[in-house]
Design a protein around this motif. Structure first.
Motif: not given
Ligand SMILES: [Mg+2]
Ligand SMILES: Nc1ncnc2c1ncn2[C@@H]1O[C@H](COP(=O)(O)OP(=O)(O)O)[C@@H](O)[C@H]1O
Length: 375
Positions: A37, A318-319
């Motif tokens: 991240t 992200d994710d």
């Molecule tokens: Mg992360």
């Protein structure tokens, strides 16, 4: 457009790192808390001069140091150029082509990014401030004039609120000064409102077919702008007309504002409403509908940005894959991978439909180190 490369110095848990990216798909693989991240965030900061996770720039500096530097090279159809952000204890500088840009509006917009992260569900579920921030961040990237008016609006609003606060504490007001502030604020408010109405209309136009497709033609998405000042939001209304109505409303409620010591209505109190099949889904939607809406809106921005700027933005995911079911994953990966540079984080490739990815460039992220897998 795409980001060719990035270099980090003292950025969060990265002491020193660099990477050269594919113009197509880039995958960051790593265990939790290794820096995936952080790396995504650094790309976002390079584009926007600020983080999506914190408003405190100093958090971006590695704990052991007193400054951080992010540099990168952007390639567009006709040009390529370096960008650089430096944050130190003293402040922040942004350089485009090695030249410092003092105004945000002359820097932002050169690298356009769209970020999709788990917390984006709060676009639908969260407080109005989340949706206003969304409007401001996305519009600011595409529309320099909007950014200019927004900055002015916030500057004058702060001044007016300080003055109203003094009045509420018994200070004798200078009516002329307050009138001037109110008029100046109404001019900026009208400009901000006019641009937001235009944007929301465009966003709906792009998001509707996407939402319809993801929901297998079962759902119709509408996006409405909700103004804290009760005015009819017809599209044909000119800025001048909006200005007059805003001013009339503010003048009518001036006594209350003097009592409470703040500006009670205006673009800083407005909101967006997401409606699916005639229901406001913030209150009545299922988790699935809220997720689909957040996704449709983000995907719509990709086309919208291309339409407005002539270039596709960079997509940061992200994710999010683990959060999406197979169908939505397929939609997301298939829709854009041939035209949009994409960055994707994951703890492993197990759950990811790799067969949908056209030759991704894979990076392993471990303890603040980036290592490219040989291709
Ligand atoms: Mg992360
Ligand atoms: N300013 C900082 N200096 C050093 N390390 C930091 C800083 N900010 C966050 N970290 C560390 O970065 C790690 C989290 O990285 P992150 O990118 O969020 O992980 P993930 O790979 O799970 O996405 C944590 O170990 C955290 O302690």
């Amino acid at each position: 457009m795409f980001l060719q490369s990035i270099q980090l110095k003292n950025y969060r848990n990265y002491e020193k790192a660099e990477a050269a990216f594919s113009p197509g798909m880039n995958v960051f693989i790593g265990e939790n808390a290794q820096g995936k991240t952080n790396l995504m965030e650094s790309i976002y900061v390079l584009a926007m001069t600020r983080s999506h996770r914190t408003s405190n720039d100093k958090e971006l500096i590695n704990w052991a140091d007193d400054f951080t530097k992010i540099s990168g090279r952007v390639k567009k159809k006709q040009t390529d150029f370096p960008l650089e952000i430096v944050v130190s204890k003293k402040g922040k500088t942004a350089r485009l082509n090695h030249l410092e840009q003092k105004k945000l509006s002359s820097y932002i917009g050169h690298l356009n990014v769209i970020l999709f992260a788990p917390e984006d569900l709060s676009l639908v579920k969260g407080a109005p401030a989340v949706r206003r921030k969304f409007l401001d961040m996305e519009m600011g990237q595409m529309n320099r004039l909007y950014l200019h008016h927004l900055v002015e609006y916030q500057r004058i609003l702060k001044q007016r609120n300080q003055y109203l606060k003094q009045i509420s504490r018994g200070f004798k007001a200078d009516p002329v000064f307050l009138d001037v502030l109110t008029e100046q604020l109404a001019i900026e408010a009208a400009a901000v409102l006019k641009e937001r109405l235009r944007f929301v209309k465009q966003l709906q136009t792009w998001a509707q077919p996407i939402h319809s497709e993801i929901s297998r033609q079962k759902e119709l998405l509408e996006i409405q702008y909700s103004s804290s000042i009760p005015i009819e939001l017809e599209e044909e209304k000119t800025e001048e007309m909006l200005y007059k109505e805003i001013l009339t409303h503010w003048n009518k409620h001036l006594e209350r504002e003097k009592e409470q010591g703040t500006t009670l209505s205006g673009p800083h109190r407005d909101d967006l409403i997401f409606i699916v099949n005639n229901k406001n889904i913030q209150t009545y939607g299922s988790q699935g509908q809220q997720r689909t809406t957040a996704l449709s809106v983000k995907l719509a921005e990709i086309d919208l940005m291309q339409e407005v700027t002539g270039e596709y933005p960079v997509l940061l995911l992200d994710d999010v894959l683990s959060e999406l079911d197979d169908e939505r994953q397929t939609h997301l990966l298939k829709a854009f991978q041939n035209k949009v540079q994409t960055f994707l984080t994951t703890t492993s490739l197990d759950g990811v439909k790799m067969n949908l990815l056209v030759k991704p460039r894979v990076f392993h992220i471990k303890g603040g180190q980036v290592e490219m897998e040989s291709e």
